[in-house]
Scaffold this motif. Structure first.
Motif, PDB file in Angstrom:
ATOM      1  N   TYR A 112       5.938 -50.985  43.156  1.00 51.61           N
ATOM      2  CA  TYR A 112       6.999 -50.081  43.636  1.00 51.61           C
ATOM      3  C   TYR A 112       6.519 -49.469  44.956  1.00 51.61           C
ATOM      4  O   TYR A 112       6.080 -48.312  44.986  1.00 51.61           O
ATOM      5  N   GLU A 167       7.914 -48.212  47.426  1.00 57.28           N
ATOM      6  CA  GLU A 167       8.626 -47.049  47.950  1.00 57.28           C
ATOM      7  C   GLU A 167       8.074 -45.737  47.396  1.00 57.28           C
ATOM      8  O   GLU A 167       8.405 -44.654  47.911  1.00 57.28           O
ATOM      9  N   ARG A 168       7.246 -45.788  46.388  1.00 57.87           N
ATOM     10  CA  ARG A 168       6.697 -44.582  45.779  1.00 57.87           C
ATOM     11  C   ARG A 168       5.414 -44.164  46.515  1.00 57.87           C
ATOM     12  O   ARG A 168       4.450 -44.934  46.588  1.00 57.87           O
ATOM     13  N   ALA A 169       5.424 -42.963  47.043  1.00 54.68           N
ATOM     14  CA  ALA A 169       4.265 -42.483  47.790  1.00 54.68           C
ATOM     15  C   ALA A 169       3.017 -42.428  46.917  1.00 54.68           C
ATOM     16  O   ALA A 169       1.901 -42.729  47.374  1.00 54.68           O
ATOM     17  N   GLU A 170       3.195 -42.034  45.637  1.00 58.73           N
ATOM     18  CA  GLU A 170       2.039 -41.949  44.744  1.00 58.73           C
ATOM     19  C   GLU A 170       1.425 -43.322  44.522  1.00 58.73           C
ATOM     20  O   GLU A 170       0.198 -43.459  44.409  1.00 58.73           O
ATOM     21  N   ALA A 171       2.273 -44.360  44.433  1.00 59.30           N
ATOM     22  CA  ALA A 171       1.757 -45.713  44.256  1.00 59.30           C
ATOM     23  C   ALA A 171       0.972 -46.156  45.481  1.00 59.30           C
ATOM     24  O   ALA A 171      -0.087 -46.794  45.370  1.00 59.30           O
ATOM     25  N   ARG A 172       1.452 -45.813  46.661  1.00 58.93           N
ATOM     26  CA  ARG A 172       0.740 -46.192  47.884  1.00 58.93           C
ATOM     27  C   ARG A 172      -0.595 -45.460  47.969  1.00 58.93           C
ATOM     28  O   ARG A 172      -1.601 -46.024  48.415  1.00 58.93           O
ATOM     29  N   ARG A 173      -0.618 -44.207  47.533  1.00 61.33           N
ATOM     30  CA  ARG A 173      -1.865 -43.452  47.554  1.00 61.33           C
ATOM     31  C   ARG A 173      -2.885 -44.052  46.596  1.00 61.33           C
ATOM     32  O   ARG A 173      -4.061 -44.231  46.942  1.00 61.33           O
ATOM     33  N   GLU A 182      -4.715 -42.403  38.873  1.00 60.77           N
ATOM     34  CA  GLU A 182      -3.448 -42.289  39.591  1.00 60.77           C
ATOM     35  C   GLU A 182      -2.687 -43.606  39.676  1.00 60.77           C
ATOM     36  O   GLU A 182      -1.837 -43.774  40.552  1.00 60.77           O
ATOM     37  N   GLU A 234       1.899 -45.054  38.533  1.00 60.90           N
ATOM     38  CA  GLU A 234       3.141 -45.428  39.197  1.00 60.90           C
ATOM     39  C   GLU A 234       3.385 -46.929  39.129  1.00 60.90           C
ATOM     40  O   GLU A 234       4.472 -47.392  39.431  1.00 60.90           O
ATOM     41  N   PHE A 273      -0.659 -38.488  51.106  1.00 60.34           N
ATOM     42  CA  PHE A 273       0.624 -39.135  50.899  1.00 60.34           C
ATOM     43  C   PHE A 273       1.133 -39.844  52.144  1.00 60.34           C
ATOM     44  O   PHE A 273       2.161 -40.513  52.106  1.00 60.34           O
ATOM     45  N   LYS A 281       3.662 -47.391  54.359  1.00 58.52           N
ATOM     46  CA  LYS A 281       4.335 -48.252  53.402  1.00 58.52           C
ATOM     47  C   LYS A 281       3.916 -49.714  53.569  1.00 58.52           C
ATOM     48  O   LYS A 281       4.112 -50.531  52.681  1.00 58.52           O
TER      49      LYS A 281
END
Length: 520
Positions: free
Chosen positions: A152, A154-160, A233, A236, A514, A518
């Motif tokens: 996903y 688009e999720r900032a937490e997933a990218r972090r 973490e 996500e 955060f 992307k």
């Protein structure tokens, strides 16, 4: 070399074939992909079972290219066969679960392809017969898992979380590459079996540096303190990713140490580092876990604690028990993540009356004394039947008994009913018997293929005493927690622990928090 192919070596192939097919159908409800994915995982499991049968019938085997220098090789032995069977089984369960969990997702086909590719890489990793294969497999697992964590995007937490994972796992890869180069320079071979034989004669200076890098790589890949934040973490990502990560991939650092156990054990300093940092990670992870309210987050912190305890086992030279720990933790954690939704409902439906009895200081003292006496009796009985255990094994058992003593303390409280007292006493006895029983089992299965625990010298005794004092102090504090839980200092400590002592915030600042792109 075997005349017939080793079946376990073929286990990654069906996964890779279906992964390539899934890559051409990455969208929603791809035709036949979910069914083929489950079929490929099932076939890999059958091949792993066949490889285990071959091992029992014909013994260890190896295959590869450049056998003289150990350039590219796979190996089937007791440890690799166990790990391959474990990975194949957990992988089949996770892929089967994913069929319904991901049904209708926009990138359903891509998910199945990535999941199968990562499983194939892990199967190659646990069957590595050379350092080159080990390094390439670790890097492949990291690339695949990074894409799964960004399912996903688009999720900032997933990218972090993906950014932290890439940073830590990549650093572990670099340490592993450097260690492999130093080992090749020191011994003139990259074959793992040849390395372990050569290490028995002692480690040259270059190899000592390699062992330090191996320990660093293992700590990074097992999310040891203080770079553990990424592991807590990854929620996500889809639940099957969390299950595969916590049940299998996170154990890769422990497998690295076990696979090169003879080399690692040749460095007393490395073993001491594993005991100290592994023990601290176990205590830290367990303390933070108790403050978490979310089921998956608590499970993640539990994994941090379990990996720390596994590093402690390796540092004590209890390699067979470390293998057993990997197997047991993988099975338990895969089930825990895949059933986490129903677990929430089950807990919510249970009426919680609160603690039955609050033990005082005297009850806690009696509880620890009783638990240790029962443990000593069981240890003596097993010693008479199957032979004495090493000092490291006895110390590890005592640490486990400290955890049971917490329950015994409740049973010995003044307000505790007799039934509770009897039940908690039986729990202590059962835990001691189970520990020594599993110790005998693991020793029979993997002990002949792994080095024995080193003779306890001054350094080893110092580490044993340090571990016993540390875990004992924490266990006593936990047992007495009801007496000081309402103190303002306890409330403040709980807040700090719930936030992991803010170490994640430090890492967030280092990687931009955060604001991770992307396009990561």
């Amino acid at each position: 070399m075997a005349v017939l192919p080793v079946l376990t070596f073929l286990a990654p192939l069906p996964l890779l074939m279906v992964a390539l097919f899934a890559a051409s159908r990455p969208g929603r409800r791809p035709v036949a992909v979910p069914m083929l994915a489950e079929g490929a995982a099932g076939l890999s499991l059958l091949l792993a079972l066949g490889g285990m049968a071959q091992l029992i019938l014909t013994g260890a085997e190896s295959a590869g290219l450049g056998q003289g220098a150990g350039l590219l090789a796979l190996r089937l032995d007791a440890v690799s066969a166990t790990m391959a069977l474990l990975v194949a089984f957990v992988g089949w369960v996770v892929v089967r679960y994913s069929r319904s969990y991901l049904d209708g997702e926009a990138r359903e086909g891509a998910f199945h392809g990535l999941m199968l590719a990562v499983l194939a890489a892990v199967l190659v990793l646990v069957q590595s017969g050379s350092l080159a294969v080990l390094v390439l497999a670790f890097a492949s697992v990291g690339v695949g898992l990074r894409h799964l964590l960004l399912f996903y995007p688009e999720r900032a937490e997933a990218r972090r979380a993906a950014a932290k994972f890439t940073l830590v796992w990549g650093a572990g890869d670099m340490a592993l590459v450097a260690a492999a180069v130093l080992l090749w320079l020191a011994f003139g071979t990259a074959d793992i079996a040849a390395l372990t034989e050569a290490a028995a004669a002692g480690l040259p200076i270059a190899a000592q540096g390699a062992v330090a890098l191996l320990v660093l790589a293992a700590m990074l890949k097992t999310a040891a303190f203080p770079l553990h934040g990424w592991l807590t973490e990854v929620m996500e990502a889809p639940t099957p990713v969390s299950a595969l990560l916590h049940a299998g991939i996170i154990n890769a650092g422990g497998f690295l140490l076990v696979r090169l156990a003879e080399v690692v054990q040749g460095s007393p300093g490395a073993m001491a580092a594993l005991v100290m940092l592994g023990g601290f990670t176990a205590l830290f992870g367990a303390a933070v876990m108790l403050t978490q309210s979310a089921v998956k987050t608590a499970l993640a912190w539990s994994t941090v604690a379990q990996m720390g305890f596994m590093l402690l086992q390796c540092g004590l030279g209890l390699w067979a028990l470390a293998v057993l720990h990997i197997v047991a933790h993988s099975m338990y954690k895969a089930h825990a993540f895949l059933s986490s939704g129903s677990a929430v409902q089950a807990v919510a439906s249970v009426r919680r009356p609160g603690p039955v009895a609050v033990p005082g200081l005297a009850a806690v003292a009696r509880a620890f004394g009783l638990a240790l006496v029962l443990y000593a009796v069981v240890a003596l009985a097993f010693g008479l039947v199957v032979g004495p255990k090493s000092e490291q094994a006895l110390a590890l058992g005592a640490i486990l008994i400290f955890g049971v003593a917490y329950l015994v303390a409740q049973g010995l409280a003044d307000a505790a009913p007799r039934a509770l007292t009897l039940r908690t006493g039986a729990a202590s006895l059962a835990a001691a018997v189970a520990y020594f029983g599993f110790h005998v089992l693991s020793g029979a299965l993997w002990g002949p293929h792994l080095p024995a625990a080193p003779e306890a010298g001054a350094l080893e005794w110092a580490l044993i005493v340090l571990a016993l004092l540390s875990f004992g102090t924490v266990a006593v504090a936990q047992a007495l927690f009801p007496l000081w839980a309402h103190h303002p200092a306890a409330a403040g400590l709980r807040v700090h622990l719930a936030n992991g002592l803010y170490l994640n915030a430090v890492l967030d600042r280092l990687i931009g928090g955060f604001r991770v792109s992307k396009s990561l």
